[in-house]
Enzyme design. Structure first.
Site, PDB file in Angstrom:
ATOM      1  N   SER A  72       0.850  -1.190   0.000  1.00  0.00           N
ATOM      2  CA  SER A  72       0.000   0.000   0.000  1.00  0.00           C
ATOM      3  C   SER A  72       0.887   1.242   0.000  1.00  0.00           C
ATOM      4  O   SER A  72       1.659   1.444  -0.932  1.00  0.00           O
ATOM      5  CB  SER A  72      -0.967  -0.034   1.182  1.00  0.00           C
TER       6      SER A  72
ATOM      7  N   ASP B 243      -8.898  -4.861  -5.881  1.00  0.00           N
ATOM      8  CA  ASP B 243      -8.514  -3.917  -4.838  1.00  0.00           C
ATOM      9  C   ASP B 243      -9.396  -2.672  -4.930  1.00  0.00           C
ATOM     10  O   ASP B 243      -9.342  -1.938  -5.914  1.00  0.00           O
ATOM     11  CB  ASP B 243      -7.042  -3.526  -5.013  1.00  0.00           C
TER      12      ASP B 243
ATOM     13  N   HIS C 223      -7.593  -5.424  -0.928  1.00  0.00           N
ATOM     14  CA  HIS C 223      -6.400  -4.582  -0.779  1.00  0.00           C
ATOM     15  C   HIS C 223      -5.193  -5.322  -0.208  1.00  0.00           C
ATOM     16  O   HIS C 223      -4.114  -4.767  -0.116  1.00  0.00           O
ATOM     17  CB  HIS C 223      -6.726  -3.363   0.087  1.00  0.00           C
TER      18      HIS C 223
END
Length: 703
Positions: free
Chosen positions: A574, A649, A681
């Site tokens: 991320s 995602d 995610h």
């Protein structure tokens, strides 16, 4: 400063990818749950399937409830047998309430009274209900099904809304930013229900694809990207008895954020933090809950970078005019006392530390909070007298604490972990003195090959302290030179190095170390709970100061004789994927191998609330967006780079990494790419072990 955290003997068991993927609970500490028995100073615990209680200092426990006792009560009340003890919330010494499945289609809310040997069904609601929110005063339950909001009130289930497809009621809005928790807000007495209503019809549809069908199907989500049109949120108040619904008149422009929803104790006024879309101005406003009219602004906060509310206001017990508010007005989050009539504000406690959470009141004029006052790595529990500001530190042992006060405020259940305690609990009194021992968990990794973990500190360019963590292989030889994996996150709202079990590293990083790597982490500027100057330095230029601090960490690493400076890699997910890719492109001479999962590649593809807080809009900050974009820098790719993305995602959409791959192809650059179909995610469940194997083997082959 050097703290050696863990060191275990060699020739023991080895961690596996399954262990590191949360799929083997035996390698995680086993905790015990304790809670206060209603408003008494007695506490309850589950001991081998039987609920027992005792007072602090008592040597032996007393039986409160077991399955046989509960089923005897159920039989006397003509109810079906229980298979296990339910999770009971104790509201008195003799009883409380619990939820129970009724067949496959319904859930009931029930009260239990042990003395009267009674179980009473209060209400019920459909099993598919979500966002279930109880008001204890009225025992009414609000919940959502699909886009609509309902209330279970005794024998009735009231449908509050009948929304079209793109209007959603009673759910989280603004992607859970600004410390918003859910979209349902009961008045204290349960007579009224405030709730969010979000209209997403004007927001662009973003395509996600479901490949589980014979012909893949599009499953679009509403995803407002930075600089684009946002959704419109309103706050409604529904009067349960009158069946009347009113909208709070929050004014123009409608593209603002409604935060910090708070009820006055009078049940007639509701407060909303109106945060402008630019997120640099906050008005905390009072509204009439009966007609929705604006009454007045209680306070106004603004910041050149951004204002970030930390949850609702907290009215003092019994007061309709005074509340506590958590604000970063002097550079750190602290508690402020506000008055809704005089509009005066007074700071309750102060210092160069962050109050990380407000924890409640007692009946003696004290407020409770958790803060970083002892150390940024630790979390300790305090009480402060609201009138004179006198503070008492309740928790004692070094580490990270979660504390439950008794109703009287005389005793506290202190749950904590630290670098040398996996999990533990004890009782402390109102002066913070140790009073009673509850338990200490066994170390589940005592029989495994774990190396030494060291916490240290270095200084950033501006002189601020940065904490570092090194995990060494279990068979570490100081005469050898080891490859290094720099594990990075680096973004807001995260702190990787903490005084908790395994120093916050978890099983995965210890598994990487076991496989022969030095695993290194530095919490750079921009990461959480270090104050305004430390955190807001990233504004309009995400990744830049963070990279400087990561490179300061690299220089520190190179002073270690056991580090091979020619074999350094990076790994992150991320924001960490953004950082890992950024480091690879900007410092290819340093990072031989990098892995990036779910990476933000260009902030123009990221959603409004988070993206615009830290970067402003692409229209306002074109230079910053150009500087931080990675999909126009693939000509800098050298060495080995693996990007991993999940195909559905909804947070960092797939377009990020695909645009990067496309640019790399145009520039004739080779890289590695891997996807996890159907995951969001991150990769969880049984497939996570595969992810860990993929990353580990990539480093083994190339580093």
């Amino acid at each position: 400063m050097m703290l050696i955290v863990t060191s275990f003997a060699q020739e023991k068991k080895f961690l596996t990818p399954v262990d590191a993927s949360y799929n083997n609970r035996s390698v995680y500490p086993v905790g015990k749950s304790y809670k206060w028995l209603g408003d008494t100073d007695k506490f309850v615990s589950n001991e081998d399937g039987e609920l027992k209680f005792r007072s602090p200092g008592e040597k032996s426990s007393h039986s409160l409830l077991n399955l046989d006792m509960l089923n005897a009560i159920a039989k006397d009340n003509g109810l079906d047998e229980f298979k296990r003890l339910p999770n009971i919330t104790w509201t008195s010494e003799n009883g409380g309430y619990f939820y129970k499945m009724e067949g496959e289609e319904s859930i009931s809310l029930n009260t239990l009274n042990i003395n009267e040997k009674s179980i009473t069904k209060v209400t019920s609601f459909p099993a598919q209900a979500e966002n279930v929110t109880l008001n204890e005063a009225s025992m009414r339950v609000a919940y959502t099904i699909g886009n609509d909001l309902y209330i279970a009130n005794g024998a009735k289930n009231i449908r509050v809304t009948k929304n079209p497809e793109h209007v959603i009621a009673g759910q989280s809005v603004h992607r859970n930013e600004f410390a918003i928790d859910g979209g349902i807000f009961w008045s204290p007495d349960g007579s009224k229900l405030a709730y969010y209503s979000m209209d997403e019809s004007m927001v662009t549809d973003y395509p996600l694809v479901d490949i589980t069908t014979r012909i893949a199907e599009e499953k679009p989500i509403k995803y407002p990207m930075a600089g684009m049109t946002s959704h419109i949120v309103k706050l409604h108040v529904y009067n349960v008895k009158k069946g009347k619904d009113v909208v709070m008149k929050t004014g123009e422009p409608e593209e603002h954020y409604l935060t910090a929803i708070t009820w006055n104790n009078d049940n007639e006024k509701v407060y909303i933090g109106i945060l402008n879309r630019g997120q640099d101005t906050l008005n905390f406003n009072e509204y009439d809950a009966l007609n929705g009219k604006f009454i007045k602004t209680i306070f106004h906060d603004e910041d050149a970078q951004y204002v970030e509310p930390q949850g609702p206001a907290h009215f003092l017990p019994g007061s309709t005019t005074e509340f506590l508010w958590l604000a970063q007005r002097d550079g750190y989050y602290h508690l402020w006392l506000h008055n809704t009539e005089t509009l005066e504000a007074r700071q309750i406690e102060k210092g160069d530390y962050v109050v990380t959470a407000f924890e409640g009141f007692d009946g003696n004029g004290n407020a409770y909070y958790t803060s970083t006052e002892v150390s940024p790595l630790q979390r300790h529990f305090y009480k402060v007298n609201i009138a004179d500001g006198k503070k008492t530190r309740i928790t004692g042992q070094h580490g990270t604490h979660s504390v439950i006060p008794s109703k009287s405020g005389k005793f506290f259940i202190d749950n904590y972990s630290s670098t040398d305690v996996p999990r533990a609990a004890e009782i402390r009194d109102e002066k913070g003195r140790f009073f009673d021992f509850l338990y200490k968990a066994e170390n589940p990794l005592a029989d495994y090959n774990l190396g030494v973990t060291e916490i240290d500190s270095i200084k950033a360019e501006d002189g601020q302290l940065l904490y570092t963590r090194i995990i060494k292989p279990y068979n570490f030889d100081p005469e050898k030179k080891y490859p290094v994996i720099v594990y990075v996150y680096g973004g807001p709202h995260a702190q990787l190095i903490t005084d908790t079990w395994l120093a916050g590293a978890g099983i995965y990083l210890n598994y990487l170390a076991q496989e022969g790597f030095i695993v290194f982490t530095v919490d750079n500027r921009g990461s959480a709970d270090r104050g305004e100057a430390f955190e807001q330095v990233i504004h309009r230029q995400c990744g830049q100061m963070e990279m400087h601090d990561q490179m300061t960490g690299i220089e520190y690493l190179k002073t270690k004789p056991y580090v091979d400076p020619e074999r350094i890699g990076s790994d992150g997910w991320s924001y960490g994927g953004f950082m890992s890719t950024s480091l690879k492109l900007n410092y290819p001479e340093t990072f031989k191998v990098s892995v990036a999962g779910g990476p933000v590649i260009n902030w123009k593809y990221y959603e409004i609330m988070y993206g615009e807080r830290y970067m402003d809009t692409p229209q306002e900050n074109p230079e910053g967006y150009e500087l931080t974009a990675l999909d126009n820098k693939t000509d800098k790719i050298e060495g080995k780079l693996l990007i991993i993305h999940c195909t559905t995602d909804p947070t960092v959409v797939w377009q990020h990494s695909l645009s990067f791959v496309e640019n790399a192809i145009h520039n004739g650059k080779l890289m590695d790419y891997f996807v996890y179909p159907g995951h969001d995610h991150n990769v969880y469940g049984m497939d996570r072990a595969h992810l860990i194997m993929k990353i580990t083997e990539y480093f083994k082959e190339n580093l």
